[in-house]
Design an enzyme around this catalytic site. Structure first.
Site, PDB file in Angstrom:
ATOM      1  N   HIS A 279       0.827  -1.207   0.000  1.00 44.62           N
ATOM      2  CA  HIS A 279       0.000   0.000   0.000  1.00 44.62           C
ATOM      3  C   HIS A 279       0.870   1.269   0.000  1.00 44.62           C
ATOM      4  O   HIS A 279       2.058   1.207   0.329  1.00 44.62           O
ATOM      5  CB  HIS A 279      -0.858   0.040   1.283  1.00 44.62           C
ATOM      6  CG  HIS A 279      -1.949  -0.974   1.326  1.00 44.62           C
ATOM      7  ND1 HIS A 279      -2.142  -1.822   2.397  1.00 44.62           N
ATOM      8  CD2 HIS A 279      -2.935  -1.274   0.439  1.00 44.62           C
ATOM      9  CE1 HIS A 279      -3.186  -2.595   2.156  1.00 44.62           C
ATOM     10  NE2 HIS A 279      -3.685  -2.295   0.979  1.00 44.62           N
TER      11      HIS A 279
ATOM     12  N   CYS B 186      -2.266  -0.374   9.917  1.00 46.97           N
ATOM     13  CA  CYS B 186      -3.314  -1.293   9.413  1.00 46.97           C
ATOM     14  C   CYS B 186      -4.270  -1.774  10.496  1.00 46.97           C
ATOM     15  O   CYS B 186      -5.384  -2.184  10.202  1.00 46.97           O
ATOM     16  CB  CYS B 186      -2.707  -2.555   8.820  1.00 46.97           C
ATOM     17  SG  CYS B 186      -1.203  -2.349   7.939  1.00 46.97           S
TER      18      CYS B 186
HETATM   19  C1  CIR Z   1      -3.632  -8.085   3.034  1.00 42.02           C
HETATM   20  O1  CIR Z   1      -2.839  -8.560   2.227  1.00 42.02           O
HETATM   21  O2  CIR Z   1      -4.636  -7.480   2.688  1.00 42.02           O
HETATM   22  C2  CIR Z   1      -3.336  -8.245   4.524  1.00 42.02           C
HETATM   23  N1  CIR Z   1      -2.686  -9.496   4.763  1.00 42.02           N
HETATM   24  C3  CIR Z   1      -2.486  -7.117   5.028  1.00 42.02           C
HETATM   25  C4  CIR Z   1      -3.185  -5.793   4.985  1.00 42.02           C
HETATM   26  C5  CIR Z   1      -2.354  -4.690   5.566  1.00 42.02           C
HETATM   27  N2  CIR Z   1      -3.100  -3.497   5.638  1.00 42.02           N
HETATM   28  C6  CIR Z   1      -2.586  -2.279   5.590  1.00 42.02           C
HETATM   29  O3  CIR Z   1      -1.394  -2.123   5.356  1.00 42.02           O
HETATM   30  N3  CIR Z   1      -3.395  -1.255   5.707  1.00 42.02           N
END
Ligand code: CIR
Length: 250
Positions: free
Chosen positions: A160, A245
């Site tokens: 991201h 996150c």
């Molecule tokens: C994903 O791949 O969507 C999750 N395992 C990790 C999401 C991390 N989210 C973030 O950086 N906002």
């Protein structure tokens, strides 16, 4: 001043979530401990915590940041880019609706909250594997009446936009070298290449939280003369997650 946070406890199936990290499966007990330490850190910085239960069938659901965007004026329920995560957004909507009026992104938009960095009245939107131009456009339409401008930024690496740039003050950004030009005009703390993960810091009511194990970034952040807190994120990192996150803050 931030006063609230929404978090979700990781489920027993957290290791089934999406990841590209190649760091092995997270240890569930350690993941829970790290999550709990994180939640208590937010609480100690003045945030009232709303803690949701694990969402059955959705191993990534504790990465709540991706499911909604919180503004003082409204909240936006996102449309996550990974199909496996899409239902997480509607699942969090009733909780978010207790705090804010809702707007929603709709197909063909995709957008993960991890791709949105808000600095004042600017919303930088990472165009990434998860977030598309339609997501940025719909967000711009929703936010325009509230005086925000949306600025699309191509995500250079990582999952991201906020994998590579986050705020550590009103006009201070912690970022990787590759984003310096896009964010010219802000005071910049550039993380060393080998510490790229530490570009994801969390600035809460004047304190900066950063992940453990990044000494050169820590030394640079000490120059801000703000209180710093170091949190072990090893198990979260295995699932491509980072500090921002794990919560919605507002
Ligand atoms: C994903 O791949 O969507 C999750 N395992 C990790 C999401 C991390 N989210 C973030 O950086 N906002």
């Amino acid at each position: 001043m931030l006063t609230q946070a929404i978090v979700r406890t990781p489920g027993l199936n957290a290791a089934d979530g999406l990841t590209t990290a190649e760091l092995g499966a997270p240890d569930h007990a350690r993941l829970l401990t790290q999550h709990e330490t994180y939640v208590r850190a937010l609480e100690s910085l003045g945030l009232k915590i709303t803690q949701l239960d694990p969402l059955p069938g959705h191993p990534d659901a504790y990465f709540v940041e991706d499911t909604a965007l919180m503004f003082p004026e409204l909240a936006v329920i996102t449309r996550p880019g990974a199909a496996a995560r899409r239902a997480e957004a509607e699942a969090i909507a009733p909780t978010v609706a207790t705090f804010r009026e809702l707007a929603r992104l709709t197909s063909p938009a995709t957008l993960d909250g991890g791709d949105v960095l808000v600095v004042g009245k600017k919303a930088f939107v990472g165009i990434s594997e998860r977030t598309n131009a339609a997501g940025a456009d719909q967000l711009a339409t929703i936010l325009k009446p509230h005086g925000y401008s949306v600025i699309p930024v191509t995500v250079p690496a990582g999952l991201h936009l906020k994998s590579s740039v986050t705020s550590a003050g009103d006009d201070v950004l912690v970022l990787t070298e590759s984003l310096r030009t896009e964010f010219a005009g802000y005071r910049q703390i550039v993380v060393p290449h080998e510490e790229a993960y530490a570009a994801n810091v969390l600035w809460i009511n004047g304190t900066v939280l950063l992940p453990d194990g990044f000494p050169r970034t820590l030394a640079k952040l000490e120059g801000l003369r703000l209180p710093l807190r170091v949190l072990d994120q090893s198990e979260v990192q295995k699932m491509d997650g980072a500090l921002t996150c794990l919560s919605l803050r507002f």
